[in-house]
Scaffold this motif. Structure first.
Motif, mmCIF file in Angstrom:
data_model
loop_
_atom_site.group_PDB
_atom_site.id
_atom_site.type_symbol
_atom_site.label_atom_id
_atom_site.label_comp_id
_atom_site.label_asym_id
_atom_site.label_seq_id
_atom_site.Cartn_x
_atom_site.Cartn_y
_atom_site.Cartn_z
ATOM 1 N N MET A 50 0.840 -1.198 0.000
ATOM 2 C CA MET A 50 0.000 0.000 0.000
ATOM 3 C C MET A 50 0.879 1.253 0.000
ATOM 4 S SD MET A 50 -2.994 0.927 2.694
ATOM 5 C CE MET A 50 -4.019 -0.461 2.236
ATOM 6 N N LYS A 51 0.448 2.245 -0.799
ATOM 7 C CA LYS A 51 1.261 3.471 -0.924
ATOM 8 C C LYS A 51 0.904 4.468 0.184
ATOM 9 C CE LYS A 51 3.478 2.500 -4.793
ATOM 10 N NZ LYS A 51 4.211 1.343 -4.257
ATOM 11 N N CYS A 52 1.889 5.313 0.481
ATOM 12 C CA CYS A 52 1.721 6.373 1.479
ATOM 13 C C CYS A 52 0.726 7.415 0.943
ATOM 14 C CB CYS A 52 3.080 7.009 1.754
ATOM 15 S SG CYS A 52 3.012 8.486 2.763
ATOM 16 N N ASP A 53 -0.106 7.978 1.836
ATOM 17 C CA ASP A 53 -1.081 8.986 1.429
ATOM 18 C C ASP A 53 -0.406 10.274 0.946
ATOM 19 O OD1 ASP A 53 -2.987 7.243 2.174
ATOM 20 O OD2 ASP A 53 -3.516 8.228 4.056
ATOM 21 N N CYS A 68 3.206 10.581 -0.076
ATOM 22 C CA CYS A 68 4.207 10.445 -1.125
ATOM 23 C C CYS A 68 4.069 9.053 -1.760
ATOM 24 C CB CYS A 68 5.618 10.645 -0.552
ATOM 25 S SG CYS A 68 6.125 9.325 0.560
ATOM 26 N N ALA A 69 5.004 8.701 -2.622
ATOM 27 C CA ALA A 69 4.847 7.456 -3.371
ATOM 28 C C ALA A 69 5.462 6.245 -2.657
ATOM 29 C CB ALA A 69 5.463 7.617 -4.759
ATOM 30 N N SER A 70 6.055 6.475 -1.474
ATOM 31 C CA SER A 70 6.716 5.358 -0.781
ATOM 32 C C SER A 70 5.704 4.348 -0.233
ATOM 33 C CB SER A 70 7.545 5.885 0.394
ATOM 34 O OG SER A 70 8.291 6.984 0.009
ATOM 35 N N GLU A 71 6.243 3.213 0.180
ATOM 36 C CA GLU A 71 5.415 2.151 0.768
ATOM 37 C C GLU A 71 4.947 2.598 2.160
ATOM 38 O OE1 GLU A 71 3.628 -1.619 0.543
ATOM 39 O OE2 GLU A 71 4.633 -0.442 -1.012
ATOM 40 N N ALA A 72 3.666 2.485 2.433
ATOM 41 C CA ALA A 72 3.142 2.897 3.743
ATOM 42 C C ALA A 72 3.432 1.825 4.792
ATOM 43 C CB ALA A 72 1.635 3.125 3.653
ATOM 44 N N THR A 73 3.925 2.276 5.932
ATOM 45 C CA THR A 73 4.201 1.306 7.010
ATOM 46 C C THR A 73 3.387 1.633 8.258
ATOM 47 O OG1 THR A 73 6.067 2.647 7.705
ATOM 48 C CG2 THR A 73 6.561 0.790 6.273
ATOM 49 N N VAL A 74 2.850 2.855 8.345
ATOM 50 C CA VAL A 74 2.056 3.234 9.513
ATOM 51 C C VAL A 74 0.607 3.377 9.080
ATOM 52 C CG1 VAL A 74 1.683 4.989 11.284
ATOM 53 C CG2 VAL A 74 4.004 4.413 10.571
ATOM 54 N N ARG A 115 -5.801 6.225 7.492
ATOM 55 C CA ARG A 115 -4.617 6.923 6.971
ATOM 56 C C ARG A 115 -3.490 5.922 6.820
ATOM 57 N NH1 ARG A 115 -3.058 11.690 10.650
ATOM 58 N NH2 ARG A 115 -1.950 12.581 8.899
ATOM 59 N N HIS A 116 -2.743 6.063 5.753
ATOM 60 C CA HIS A 116 -1.605 5.181 5.507
ATOM 61 C C HIS A 116 -0.398 6.047 5.186
ATOM 62 C CE1 HIS A 116 -4.650 2.074 5.356
ATOM 63 N NE2 HIS A 116 -5.313 2.867 4.539
ATOM 64 N N LEU A 117 0.632 5.916 5.966
ATOM 65 C CA LEU A 117 1.807 6.773 5.777
ATOM 66 C C LEU A 117 3.087 5.946 5.756
ATOM 67 C CD1 LEU A 117 0.809 9.468 8.430
ATOM 68 C CD2 LEU A 117 0.727 9.802 5.961
ATOM 69 N N CYS A 118 4.100 6.486 5.055
ATOM 70 C CA CYS A 118 5.411 5.852 5.113
ATOM 71 C C CYS A 118 6.094 6.328 6.394
ATOM 72 C CB CYS A 118 6.250 6.202 3.893
ATOM 73 S SG CYS A 118 6.789 7.903 3.902
ATOM 74 N N GLU A 119 7.206 5.699 6.732
ATOM 75 C CA GLU A 119 7.851 6.011 7.995
ATOM 76 C C GLU A 119 8.231 7.487 8.101
ATOM 77 O OE1 GLU A 119 9.951 2.278 9.029
ATOM 78 O OE2 GLU A 119 11.245 3.644 10.143
#
Lengths: 194, 447
Positions: free
Chosen positions: A1-4, A6-12, A25-29
């Protein structure tokens, strides 16, 4: 899943209920950190202590209008066993029960962080002190009868389920032991007479 | 509170105590002393039956190897172990021994559900030879720290930290090195023959009460730990049996049960499960699990405990928070919310692997079985890694002619002290590698 953001992988991932609606909400680190989410791996006690003492020292320095010199928390000593807070910081181990009182000031914020915000015991109480659940928060000496009762009822329910399962599985020895445990909870006074 | 002494015969029946040095001990072939009580409790025949908690039975045992509940307690009015002098440690030992070996506690363990306790064994660890101590560590009845430390506190550094590959073998050597020194008074009480309950005395805290079960079985483990805790305290007498004074615990209204390390304060409760997660490792999902569990304040460790790699993809997951929540709340979240998700995740990964990469997985698990069936030399780590693969093969249906119990048994029997005890002789590392391979071949031949 992508970060809300930016284009990085969401981890949170966060789920919040706002006005009765689920908001995800999905965010990268990196973005999570910017948004104020704490993304940190397991921190050891000495590390935590190190951070805290540094923070306290900084706070003490910046404090204005305090007539006495800032106290170095590492010098605080337990009157019973002689352990200093510095020694505790080094080893991660306290010397005796009194250390908890002696170091209460510097220890409290540390505990709160290490214990996920927990500041007061709400669990089991030794039988010699009544054996009821401690009240949350604990300073009130009267045990919270309601929470003790709730706990008992919950335990009874679990035990009864286990008893049914044991009977169904023809494990009679285990069933007998469960029955005794249920009796003990339901009528502790009667049990002690027998 | 009225207290009546039980008859000495009933106490003798309930407890088999032993103080090393108080009687002549049999010697094994190399002249190492082996205590009589230990000899009968952990004879080669008894070892072959495996450890009760490693039977591979119980709920969710395809993923959950074992469950453990532990309570940390300290006695009021005495310094914690690290600060206690020899006399004080002796006093702690005798106070706990008096109570732990009482008929009340033995009866509580015998009726406490799940196990088949017939008696309790008391071992003065500081007087036990190296092999006995390592064997207890391998059976998870005492911690590595409890076996190693010469001077008490569990903070003792381990110089020359072994490379993970040889961790188990080096543990044997390290234990041997400190065995002759005697060390500070420390002990363990164990229920037999089920080994479900062990009470470590003078580890990091005065008491560490632990219950081990096969599979996912934390509820009943907590019930037993809790009732043993009450019995040690002498609660509910005379219902629990009144013999000897009850223990008075160090406790404060605010902080709960006081422990040497503040990470245990409050409930003193640590619940943990040992999970077998080979599919999550293979699919690269293990890092996610680790991150998720850490965010939930859980600790993830390897098979050999703190600081060890996850040998054979066995992971111990345990709670970190002990203050501010009730024992039941800690356990419920762990057992009913978090761990079931990890179990489902692993099962899903196994299904996906078998569906999409069947040939690769089949090759991997059958190769592992092939090596185990034909190897002439095996290190403990290699054995564990290969056994883990075979275990995966069994639970995915790719290996059908090896019982899961054989794998569980070999996980234990291939460890250094168990091997030496089985063959009744001390062996160096090379001899053990040979003996290990022989033993594995015997067990897996003709399956």
């Amino acid at each position: 899943m992508k970060c809300d953001k930016c284009a990085s992988e969401a981890t949170v991932h966060e789920v919040r209920i706002q006005g009765g609606k689920k908001v995800e909400r999905h965010l990268c680190e990196k973005c999570a950190r910017e948004e104020g989410f704490a993304v940190q791996s397991h921190v050891t006690v000495p590390e935590l202590l190190g951070q805290l003492i540094a923070e306290q020292a900084a706070a003490a320095k910046s404090e204005i209008g305090v007539p006495t010199a800032p106290i170095d928390p590492t010098k605080i000593q337990c009157p019973t066993c002689g352990t200093t807070y510095g020694q505790f910081r080094h080893s991660g181990l306290l010397g005796c029960a009194v250390c908890y009182e002696a170091f209460e000031a510097p220890l409290s914020p540390l505990l709160q962080r290490a214990q996920e915000g927990g500041t007061h015991h709400t669990g089991k109480v030794p039988k010699r002190l009544g054996g009821q659940r401690a009240a949350p928060p604990a300073p009130a000496k009267a045990p919270a009868a309601a929470s003790g009762l709730e706990e008992r009822l919950r335990r009874l329910e679990t035990l009864k389920k286990q008893l049914n399962a044991a009977v169904a599985a023809e494990q009679y020895e285990q069933a007998a032991s469960l029955r005794d445990q249920i009796r003990r909870i339901e009528s502790p006074a009667q049990e002690s007479k027998g | 509170m009225p207290r009546s002494r039980r008859s000495s015969t009933s106490r003798r029946r309930a407890c088999a105590t032993r103080s090393a040095g108080s009687r002549a001990r049999p010697r094994n072939r190399r002249g190492n002393p082996v205590s009589g009580a230990f000899e009968s409790a952990f004879s080669a025949a008894a070892l072959r039956r495996g450890a009760p908690w490693l039977r591979g039975t119980g709920p969710d045992s395809d993923v959950v190897v074992s469950s453990r509940v532990r309570l940390a307690r300290n006695l009021a009015g005495l310094p914690f172990v690290r600060k206690a002098g020899r006399e004080q440690r002796d006093r702690i030992l005798s106070l706990v021994r008096e109570r732990a070996m009482s008929a009340g506690v033995a009866r509580c363990a015998a009726t406490g559900g799940g196990g088949q306790t017939e008696r309790m064994l008391w071992l003065d660890i500081h007087r036990c030879p190296a092999l006995e101590r390592t064997l207890l560590v391998e059976r998870h009845l005492i911690s590595k720290e409890h076996a190693k430390q010469g001077g008490g506190g569990a903070t003792a550094a381990t110089p020359g930290q072994p490379a993970p590959k040889e961790a188990a073998e080096a543990a044997t050597e390290a234990a041997a090195a400190s065995a002759s020194a005697g060390g500070e008074p420390r002990a363990v009480a164990i229920t037999l023959p089920d080994e479900q309950l062990s009470i470590m005395v003078n580890e990091e805290d005065h008491l560490r009460i632990q219950v081990l079960r096969s599979g996912m079985d934390l509820d009943s483990a907590l019930d037993l730990t809790d009732s043993v805790d009450d019995a040690l305290e002498g609660a509910g007498e005379p219902a629990h049996g009144a013999d000897g004074p009850g223990l008075e615990y160090a406790y404060s209204a605010r902080f709960g049960y006081l422990t040497a390390c503040p990470t245990n304060v409050g409930t003193g409760l640590r619940v943990s499960v040992m999970l077998h997660l080979p599919a999550l490792k293979l699919t690269g999902e293990m890092e996610k699990v680790k991150r998720a569990t850490r965010d939930l304040s859980l600790a993830v460790r390897g098979y050999y405990g703190e600081g060890s790699d996850a040998a054979g993809d066995f992971y111990q997951i345990s709670n970190q928070t002990t203050l501010g929540r009730t024992e039941r709340a800690i356990l419920d979240q762990f057992e009913h919310q978090i761990i079931p998700q990890v179990i489902q995740y692993e099962r899903h990964a196994r299904r996906v692997l078998v569906e999409r990469r069947r040939r690769v997985i089949e090759d991997q698990v059958l190769r592992a079985l092939g090596v185990l069936r034909h190897a002439r030399l095996l290190t403990p780590e290699e054995a564990l890694t290969l056994l883990s693969q075979v275990r995966l093969g069994i639970y995915t249906g790719l290996i059908s002619n090896v019982p899961a119990q054989t794998v569980s048994q070999l996980m234990l029997l291939t460890q250094p002290a168990h091997l030496q005890r089985l063959l009744d002789r001390e062996m160096d590392q090379n001899e053990r590698r040979e003996a290990r391979a022989d033993l594995v071949r015997q067990h897996l031949a003709g399956e």
